[in-house]
Design a protein around this motif. Structure first.
Motif, mmCIF file in Angstrom:
data_model
loop_
_atom_site.group_PDB
_atom_site.id
_atom_site.type_symbol
_atom_site.label_atom_id
_atom_site.label_comp_id
_atom_site.label_asym_id
_atom_site.label_seq_id
_atom_site.Cartn_x
_atom_site.Cartn_y
_atom_site.Cartn_z
ATOM 1 N N GLU A 370 0.826 -1.196 0.000
ATOM 2 C CA GLU A 370 0.000 0.000 0.000
ATOM 3 C C GLU A 370 0.865 1.252 0.000
ATOM 4 N N PHE A 371 0.330 2.294 -0.565
ATOM 5 C CA PHE A 371 0.959 3.606 -0.485
ATOM 6 C C PHE A 371 -0.144 4.640 -0.396
ATOM 7 N N THR A 372 0.228 5.868 -0.202
ATOM 8 C CA THR A 372 -0.765 6.924 0.004
ATOM 9 C C THR A 372 -1.689 7.022 -1.216
ATOM 10 N N GLY A 373 -2.965 6.869 -0.966
ATOM 11 C CA GLY A 373 -3.962 6.918 -2.039
ATOM 12 C C GLY A 373 -4.398 5.546 -2.508
ATOM 13 N N LEU A 374 -3.706 4.477 -2.092
ATOM 14 C CA LEU A 374 -4.060 3.112 -2.482
ATOM 15 C C LEU A 374 -4.177 2.265 -1.231
ATOM 16 N N ASP A 375 -5.414 1.875 -0.900
ATOM 17 C CA ASP A 375 -5.685 1.063 0.283
ATOM 18 C C ASP A 375 -6.140 -0.311 -0.197
ATOM 19 N N LEU A 376 -5.332 -1.336 -0.029
ATOM 20 C CA LEU A 376 -5.631 -2.684 -0.494
ATOM 21 C C LEU A 376 -6.245 -3.510 0.631
ATOM 22 N N PRO A 377 -7.020 -4.571 0.268
ATOM 23 C CA PRO A 377 -7.549 -5.475 1.303
ATOM 24 C C PRO A 377 -6.402 -6.135 2.064
ATOM 25 N N ASP A 378 -6.549 -6.228 3.368
ATOM 26 C CA ASP A 378 -5.502 -6.807 4.201
ATOM 27 C C ASP A 378 -5.719 -8.290 4.461
ATOM 28 N N THR A 379 -6.936 -8.798 4.232
ATOM 29 C CA THR A 379 -7.231 -10.214 4.459
ATOM 30 C C THR A 379 -8.068 -10.737 3.293
ATOM 31 N N PHE A 380 -8.118 -12.074 3.194
ATOM 32 C CA PHE A 380 -8.947 -12.682 2.160
ATOM 33 C C PHE A 380 -10.431 -12.382 2.387
ATOM 34 N N GLY A 381 -10.830 -12.242 3.639
ATOM 35 C CA GLY A 381 -12.217 -11.893 3.932
ATOM 36 C C GLY A 381 -12.588 -10.537 3.375
ATOM 37 N N GLU A 382 -11.668 -9.561 3.521
ATOM 38 C CA GLU A 382 -11.938 -8.234 2.958
ATOM 39 C C GLU A 382 -12.002 -8.300 1.430
ATOM 40 N N LEU A 383 -11.137 -9.130 0.828
ATOM 41 C CA LEU A 383 -11.134 -9.272 -0.626
ATOM 42 C C LEU A 383 -12.453 -9.863 -1.120
ATOM 43 N N ILE A 384 -12.941 -10.911 -0.461
ATOM 44 C CA ILE A 384 -14.209 -11.547 -0.872
ATOM 45 C C ILE A 384 -15.373 -10.577 -0.684
ATOM 46 N N THR A 385 -15.379 -9.861 0.441
ATOM 47 C CA THR A 385 -16.457 -8.906 0.686
ATOM 48 C C THR A 385 -16.484 -7.815 -0.387
ATOM 49 N N SER A 386 -15.293 -7.315 -0.745
ATOM 50 C CA SER A 386 -15.223 -6.279 -1.782
ATOM 51 C C SER A 386 -15.736 -6.804 -3.117
ATOM 52 N N GLY A 387 -15.357 -8.049 -3.454
ATOM 53 C CA GLY A 387 -15.822 -8.628 -4.719
ATOM 54 C C GLY A 387 -17.326 -8.782 -4.761
ATOM 55 N N ILE A 388 -17.912 -9.272 -3.664
ATOM 56 C CA ILE A 388 -19.374 -9.431 -3.609
ATOM 57 C C ILE A 388 -20.065 -8.087 -3.761
ATOM 58 N N LEU A 389 -19.536 -7.070 -3.075
ATOM 59 C CA LEU A 389 -20.146 -5.749 -3.149
ATOM 60 C C LEU A 389 -20.062 -5.177 -4.565
ATOM 61 N N VAL A 390 -18.947 -5.375 -5.249
ATOM 62 C CA VAL A 390 -18.806 -4.885 -6.623
ATOM 63 C C VAL A 390 -19.802 -5.577 -7.551
ATOM 64 N N LEU A 391 -19.947 -6.894 -7.432
ATOM 65 C CA LEU A 391 -20.892 -7.624 -8.282
ATOM 66 C C LEU A 391 -22.324 -7.183 -8.019
ATOM 67 N N GLN A 392 -22.657 -6.996 -6.753
ATOM 68 C CA GLN A 392 -24.006 -6.555 -6.419
ATOM 69 C C GLN A 392 -24.284 -5.161 -6.979
ATOM 70 N N MET A 393 -23.316 -4.257 -6.865
ATOM 71 C CA MET A 393 -23.502 -2.910 -7.394
ATOM 72 C C MET A 393 -23.643 -2.929 -8.912
ATOM 73 N N GLU A 394 -22.899 -3.813 -9.570
ATOM 74 C CA GLU A 394 -23.008 -3.914 -11.026
ATOM 75 C C GLU A 394 -24.418 -4.375 -11.438
ATOM 76 N N ARG A 395 -24.951 -5.357 -10.747
ATOM 77 C CA ARG A 395 -26.304 -5.827 -11.047
ATOM 78 C C ARG A 395 -27.325 -4.728 -10.801
ATOM 79 N N LEU A 396 -27.148 -3.984 -9.730
ATOM 80 C CA LEU A 396 -28.079 -2.902 -9.421
ATOM 81 C C LEU A 396 -28.041 -1.826 -10.502
ATOM 82 N N LEU A 397 -26.843 -1.459 -10.953
ATOM 83 C CA LEU A 397 -26.731 -0.445 -12.003
ATOM 84 C C LEU A 397 -27.351 -0.929 -13.313
#
Length: 907
Positions: A370-397
């Motif tokens: 990570e560096f200033t301006g880029l915040d990456l997932p720190d665990t696999f749980g955060e990565l999976i949660t982010s992916g689910i949220l992105v897919l859900q938002m895409e379907r909603l749009l």
């Protein structure tokens, strides 16, 4: 009527509304005297007299079985008292008539000898039937309609002896062993009529035969208002001794309509009365409610065949169609309905949850990459949660985008006004129910209507199995009244894809009254539709702007020229008899009729009837009636067999119907070939030459009218689109973005390969092989220096497009910039495909010579789409067209290369 109600745990309840038997007549109205022979009437009268004598002169009246009658005051009855009046054992159901009569003697008066049903009604009226009309039963109304018939006639239709309505209902529901007691007087104040019926519902895959008991009691009959209580029990089914179904029929007199017609209102309510306590009470109530409502649909269907529905008959066309043009749901309500689902709600909740978490959390130190301006997932749980949220938002749009586009765009032929004088057909498409899913449980349905060779298409509804269209489509005026309207529902997936048919139906105008057509539910036919029991809700109006007499004179005048003789208008009485004989609408008039024989295994002497839309046959041999009719538009061929080709030694006329058509008249067909075409043979005409000329003339007139009308519609479309092409095509060729879709090299000289565009035999053979039907092209003409122009037209075969489709093409040919070849720009306009008026297709062929030995050429194909209107299906249509037409261009060049090579080798 018998209702079957399935309960969980393999519990099957049978609720009977109407009984049935072939031995005794059910209590419905008798058929029209004009459709019954004198022999039939005399036979029925003698049967009634014998029945009356056997029952001690009781009032003759059939109807369904019931179990127990109760007073309207709602007082409680003990289970013991009820069980004394009706036994719950099988012996009760199978008891003899004498036993049943003894049981009734205790509370009934001696029957009135030789009394008719009408006389019994008058007697009940004179004895003081002054009770008030009771309230509806606690279960609620299950049937409520107004009919154009007097209340006493409707009462006789439903509860009178020997009713055709009753027989039709029994045939539809399949009940049997109908045994009906006559109407008798019940000792009470005031006295009332009652009767008991028993019958058996035939076995099914789920259950054996079920015996049913039903009792009907008149609570009020004052000549204008009638109230009948019906109690139904099926003791043999599981839990059958625990409950009975009570139905309350109320027939009330209504004020006259503005047209002066009498009308009456029929209401049926129900309730479930429990004779014993049971843990299954709530389940029984719910299942009975659903079963009763479902089975009253057949009651409504049969009743509408006998009496005209006034609910829509009292309103004109404009009144019925007005709500479709004005009553639309607001965007907010539609949005709430569309977005109230799990996908949207879960996405919103998850987004809110993450947002609150972000607000409550403190920024952490930078870790890993990570560096200033880029915040990456720190665990696999955060990565999976982010992916689910992105897919859900895409379907909603995507859902939001579809909804906005659907509200902006309305396609199809909705709102296109009809023109001309004659027979105007208006179809209002309201909704569909239970459409089958095609992919991922969703479907994008649209409807295609066809009548006399002309089609109308609805808009496409997005992702719904319960679409709501509320669209109105009109067909231009026709000289003759149409006989049928073909309806087919498709799933949209691009104009060139093989569209999947979700179901189809044929509406025969000769088998429905105008009141029925004004509000009709049409069941769809097909494997997918029948599995899901799909239906379409339509409102259909067929009106004649010229007036019936003017249309009749014009048609007869045209027929006289075709037949070559004078045709006389039949008398009103003869014409009315013809209409009643085949149950035809009033606009169908008789043109000619002939005595002849129907050729089957045994010849049957009868009469052949001819009208503008049908061929009918009627015979009555010793009281056995044979009648059927088929439509002129279903006739594929009419041929004359000379005496030497027939076994009877007289000329015969043979009608051959189109494959799969006229199946309702199959009983009169002489044979059916392997392709499913029925053949009807008639002979022994008194004046064969006159009958032959008239029949051949009617057939040719009807068949040519459809072809001419379809051709006229095509010509109109071609003219309008030709004008558009002439003005705009040349100007817009450089404004469309083209993408390269195909490149190939042929070992053929470029000038030889250009022969596929010169209008000669090579072009004709090539276009025929790639699926272009009726291909025609004009000669090349110079429009400006170095630029040649021509026009072509053709049709796609069914492999290319399920809709067929027609193409009007404008082509420009010019030398390439370097002079090493040619460039052909083809601008195509598509007709009779969904959204064909939304776009034009641009194809460009670049054919250049390649310096090599032997001589060869390089071909490049470019495809682009010019959008004339915006559509929510632009991406889907663009992808579909580019794939299909690029492949077709590839086939054209490959087939042309093979043809040139073959010609060179043969030379």
């Amino acid at each position: 009527m018998v209702l079957f109600v399935c309960l969980p745990g393999k519990i099957l309840l049978t609720v009977s509304l109407y009984g049935e038997n072939n031995d005794n007549a059910l209590i419905h109205s008798s058929p029209c005297p004009s459709s019954r022979s004198d022999t039939d009437v005399e036979f029925e009268r003698s049967t009634c007299r014998e029945h009356s004598d056997l029952n001690g002169g009781a009032v003759d009246s059939p109807r369904n079985s019931a179990v127990e009658r109760v007073s309207l005051d709602g007082s409680d009855r003990s289970i013991k008292a009820h069980s004394n009046s009706i036994s719950e054992d099988d012996d009760t159901i199978e008891s003899s008539p004498s036993t049943s009569k003894m049981a009734l003697d205790s509370d009934t008066e001696p029957p009135i000898p030789d009394a008719s049903f009408e006389e019994a009604m008058e007697t009940m009226k004179s004895k003081g039937s002054t009770a008030d009309i009771p309230e509806d039963l606690a279960g609620g109304k299950i049937f409520e309609h107004t009919y154009l018939v007097e209340s006493k006639d409707l009462n006789s239709l439903l509860f009178g002896p020997d009713s055709q309505f009753s027989r039709d209902l029994r045939d539809l529901q399949g009940t049997m062993d109908y045994d009906e007691q006559p109407w008798t007087w019940k000792s009470q104040d005031p006295p009332s009529l009652t009767r008991t019926c028993r019958y058996t519902k035939g076995s099914t895959k789920l259950m054996k035969d079920v015996k049913t008991i039903e009792e009907q009691t008149y609570l009020k009959a004052d000549g204008k208002n009638f109230v009948i209580m019906t109690r139904v029990r099926t003791p043999e089914v599981p839990f059958g001794n625990c409950f009975e179904v009570v139905l309350l029929y109320k027939i009330t007199h209504c004020p006259e309509l503005s047209s002066g017609e009498e009308c009456s209102h029929l209401t049926v309510s129900y309730n479930v009365e429990f004779l014993q306590s049971t843990l299954m009470k709530s389940m029984i109530e719910g299942s009975v409610r659903d079963g009763v409502k479902e089975n009253f649909e057949s009651f409504t269907e049969i009743l509408s065949r006998h009496v005209k529905l006034a609910d829509s008959a009292g309103m004109d066309k404009e009144q019925l169609l007005a709500p479709l043009q004005t009553d639309h749901q607001s965007h907010i309500r539609l949005a709430c309905k569309y977005f109230c689902n799990f996908t949207v709600m879960s996405t919103v909740i998850m987004a809110m949850y993450v947002l609150v978490h972000i607000l409550l959390s403190k920024p952490g130190p930078l870790m890993g990459l990570e560096f200033t301006g880029l915040d990456l997932p720190d665990t696999f749980g955060e990565l999976i949660t982010s992916g689910i949220l992105v897919l859900q938002m895409e379907r909603l749009l995507n859902m939001i985008s579809r909804f906005v586009e659907a509200r902006i765009q309305r396609g199809g032929d909705h709102g296109v006004k009809a023109t001309g004088d004659g027979w105007l057909l208006t179809v209002a498409l309201l909704e569909a129910t239970s459409l089958p899913p095609v992919s991922c449980g969703s479907v994008d349905p649209y409807v295609v209507f066809s009548c006399n060779g002309i089609t109308r298409t609805s808009s496409v509804q997005l992702q719904t199995q319960e679409p709501q269209w509320n669209e109105i489509m009109e067909f231009d005026a026709m000289e003759e009244p149409p006989a049928t309207l073909d309806v087919e529902v498709f799933n949209f997936d691009g104009p060139f894809d093989l569209a999947i048919s979700l179901g189809h139906a044929e509406i025969n105008f000769l088998k429905h009254t105008s009141a029925e057509l004004a509000d009709i539910w049409v069941p769809l036919v097909g494997k997918l539709a029948q599995t899901c029991q799909s239906r379409l809700h339509l409102r259909i109006f067929l009106e004649n702007t010229k007036g019936p007499e003017t249309s009749k004179r014009e048609y007869l005048s045209k027929m006289e020229k075709e037949v070559g003789k004078k045709l006389h208008v039949r008398s009103p009485h003869r014409n009315s008899t013809f209409q009643k004989l085949f149950s035809l609408p009033h606009e169908e008039f008789l043109i000619a009729d002939y005595a002849c024989s129907l050729k089957r295994k045994l010849p049957l002497q009868g009469r052949l009837f001819l009208s503008a839309r049908l061929v009918g046959f009627y015979a009555n041999l010793f009281g056995h009636k044979t009648k059927f009719f088929f439509l002129w538009e279903d006739v594929e061929e009419v041929e004359v067999l000379p005496p030497s080709f027939t076994t009877v030694g007289t000329p015969s006329l043979v009608f051959t119907l189109k494959s799969g058509r006229g199946l309702d008249a199959k009983s009169g067909a002489k044979s059916q070939d392997k392709e499913g075409r029925l053949k009807f043979q008639f002979h022994s005409f008194a004046s064969f030459s006159k009958a032959n000329r008239t029949i051949i003339g009617l057939w040719k007139t009807k068949s040519s009218a459809i072809e001419q009308r379809a051709k006229l519609e095509e010509d109109r479309e071609d003219e309008s689109y030709d004008e558009l092409d002439d003005v705009q095509t040349v100007l817009s060729t450089g404004d469309v973005s083209l993408s390269k879709e195909y490149t190939v090299e042929h070992p053929i000289d470029a000038n030889l390969l250009m022969g596929v565009f010169d209008g000669g035999p090579l072009e004709t053979r090539t276009m025929s092989k790639v699926g272009c039907l009726d291909y025609t092209a004009t000669p090349w003409e110079q429009t400006k220096p170095g630029v040649l122009e021509r026009h072509a037209s053709y049709k796609f075969n069914r492999y290319m497009s399920i809709f067929g489709g027609e193409v009007v093409s404008t082509q420009l040919k010019s030398p390439s910039e370097d002079g090493a070849g040619w460039m052909v720009h083809d601008v195509m306009t598509l007709h009779n495909v969904p959204f064909g008026d939304y776009f034009r297709v641009h194809l460009r062929y670049d054919i250049r010579s390649v310096a090599s030995e032997p001589a060869s050429s390089r071909c490049e194909v470019y495809v682009g789409i010019e959008w004339l209107k915006s559509s929510k299906f632009q991406k889907r249509i663009a992808r579909n067209i580019c794939d299909k037409l690029a492949n077709r261009a590839k086939e054209v060049l490959e087939v042309a290369g093979k043809e040139i090579t073959t010609s060179a080798l043969s030379a």
